[in-house]
Write a protein that holds these residues in place. Structure first.
Motif, PDB file in Angstrom:
ATOM      1  N   GLU A  60      -8.438  40.104   2.209  1.00 39.98           N
ATOM      2  CA  GLU A  60      -7.205  40.066   1.425  1.00 39.98           C
ATOM      3  C   GLU A  60      -7.062  38.621   0.952  1.00 39.98           C
ATOM      4  N   TYR A  61      -7.276  38.409  -0.337  1.00 41.22           N
ATOM      5  CA  TYR A  61      -7.371  37.069  -0.897  1.00 41.22           C
ATOM      6  C   TYR A  61      -6.228  36.156  -0.435  1.00 41.22           C
ATOM      7  N   GLY A  62      -6.607  35.008   0.134  1.00 39.47           N
ATOM      8  CA  GLY A  62      -5.645  34.004   0.545  1.00 39.47           C
ATOM      9  C   GLY A  62      -4.833  34.349   1.784  1.00 39.47           C
ATOM     10  N   LYS A  63      -5.088  35.531   2.384  1.00 40.73           N
ATOM     11  CA  LYS A  63      -4.252  35.983   3.490  1.00 40.73           C
ATOM     12  C   LYS A  63      -5.015  36.415   4.739  1.00 40.73           C
ATOM     13  N   LYS A  64      -6.148  37.138   4.566  1.00 35.09           N
ATOM     14  CA  LYS A  64      -6.750  37.752   5.747  1.00 35.09           C
ATOM     15  C   LYS A  64      -8.241  38.020   5.558  1.00 35.09           C
ATOM     16  N   VAL A  65      -8.986  37.851   6.673  1.00 35.92           N
ATOM     17  CA  VAL A  65     -10.396  38.225   6.755  1.00 35.92           C
ATOM     18  C   VAL A  65     -10.563  39.010   8.054  1.00 35.92           C
ATOM     19  N   VAL A  66     -11.177  40.200   7.983  1.00 38.12           N
ATOM     20  CA  VAL A  66     -11.444  41.001   9.175  1.00 38.12           C
ATOM     21  C   VAL A  66     -12.946  41.253   9.243  1.00 38.12           C
ATOM     22  N   GLN A  67     -13.510  40.978  10.423  1.00 39.87           N
ATOM     23  CA  GLN A  67     -14.948  41.142  10.621  1.00 39.87           C
ATOM     24  C   GLN A  67     -15.215  41.803  11.970  1.00 39.87           C
ATOM     25  N   GLN A  68     -16.383  42.422  12.072  1.00 36.71           N
ATOM     26  CA  GLN A  68     -16.874  42.930  13.344  1.00 36.71           C
ATOM     27  C   GLN A  68     -18.013  42.014  13.765  1.00 36.71           C
ATOM     28  N   TRP A  69     -17.883  41.366  14.931  1.00 37.70           N
ATOM     29  CA  TRP A  69     -18.931  40.485  15.441  1.00 37.70           C
ATOM     30  C   TRP A  69     -19.715  41.244  16.502  1.00 37.70           C
ATOM     31  N   TYR A  70     -21.022  41.030  16.523  1.00 35.13           N
ATOM     32  CA  TYR A  70     -21.888  41.748  17.448  1.00 35.13           C
ATOM     33  C   TYR A  70     -22.100  40.968  18.743  1.00 35.13           C
ATOM     34  N   PHE A  71     -22.065  41.686  19.881  1.00 37.58           N
ATOM     35  CA  PHE A  71     -22.337  41.113  21.202  1.00 37.58           C
ATOM     36  C   PHE A  71     -23.460  41.880  21.884  1.00 37.58           C
ATOM     37  N   ILE A 100     -14.179  40.918  23.789  1.00 36.88           N
ATOM     38  CA  ILE A 100     -15.169  39.914  24.186  1.00 36.88           C
ATOM     39  C   ILE A 100     -15.595  40.255  25.613  1.00 36.88           C
ATOM     40  N   PRO A 101     -16.895  40.447  25.857  1.00 38.88           N
ATOM     41  CA  PRO A 101     -17.331  40.769  27.218  1.00 38.88           C
ATOM     42  C   PRO A 101     -16.872  39.694  28.207  1.00 38.88           C
ATOM     43  N   GLU A 102     -16.364  40.161  29.351  1.00 38.40           N
ATOM     44  CA  GLU A 102     -15.833  39.279  30.399  1.00 38.40           C
ATOM     45  C   GLU A 102     -16.801  38.141  30.736  1.00 38.40           C
ATOM     46  N   GLU A 103     -18.092  38.474  30.887  1.00 40.84           N
ATOM     47  CA  GLU A 103     -19.081  37.481  31.309  1.00 40.84           C
ATOM     48  C   GLU A 103     -19.364  36.430  30.232  1.00 40.84           C
ATOM     49  N   ASP A 104     -19.035  36.727  28.982  1.00 38.47           N
ATOM     50  CA  ASP A 104     -19.282  35.791  27.872  1.00 38.47           C
ATOM     51  C   ASP A 104     -18.041  35.005  27.467  1.00 38.47           C
TER      52      ASP A 104
END
Length: 126
Positions: A60-71, A100-104
């Motif tokens: 959403e320009y100037g407001k928001k970025v949503v991503q899925q990060w891999y673990f 976020i995995p507990e161990e990381d």
């Protein structure tokens, strides 16, 4: 699984911060490393030569970025939501990451604060 939330102030308007988060050349400047990034939902990305990888979910320009990060393949998707709020000093950036995995958690969140958020702060303060 844990959640990490952090607020950071940046001395630049939200639109400039958004560009720094979504334009490959800008990302490369503040990370100091090779980047693969396209500002398009559904595209894969890579920061720090593969240290952070994932998929873009929403912009959403100037407001928001949503991503899925891999673990790794065994873990639930880790969703990163970055919201940009206009502030009298520039921009208040809200960074929230789920699953976020507990161990990381400790090492990972220290890296986010130092390199990801810290890199952005340094970029805008220079």
């Amino acid at each position: 699984m844990k959640t990490f939330k952090k607020y950071t102030y940046l001395p630049a308007p939200p639109e400039e911060v958004y560009w720094a988060l979504t334009k490959a050349q800008s990302i490369q400047l503040w990370t100091g490393a090779e980047v693969e990034f396209t500002e398009e939902p559904g595209t894969e990305f890579s920061f720090w030569e593969g240290d952070i990888t994932g998929k873009n979910v929403e912009f959403e320009y100037g407001k928001k970025v949503v991503q899925q990060w891999y673990f790794g393949e065994d873990n639930q998707p880790s969703i990163v939501t970055i919201k940009l709020h206009e502030d009298k000093k520039g921009t208040s950036l809200e960074f929230v990451q789920t699953n976020i995995p507990e161990e990381d958690y400790k090492d990972f969140t220290e890296g986010i604060e130092e390199y990801y958020l810290g890199g952005l702060v340094d970029f805008f303060e220079e």
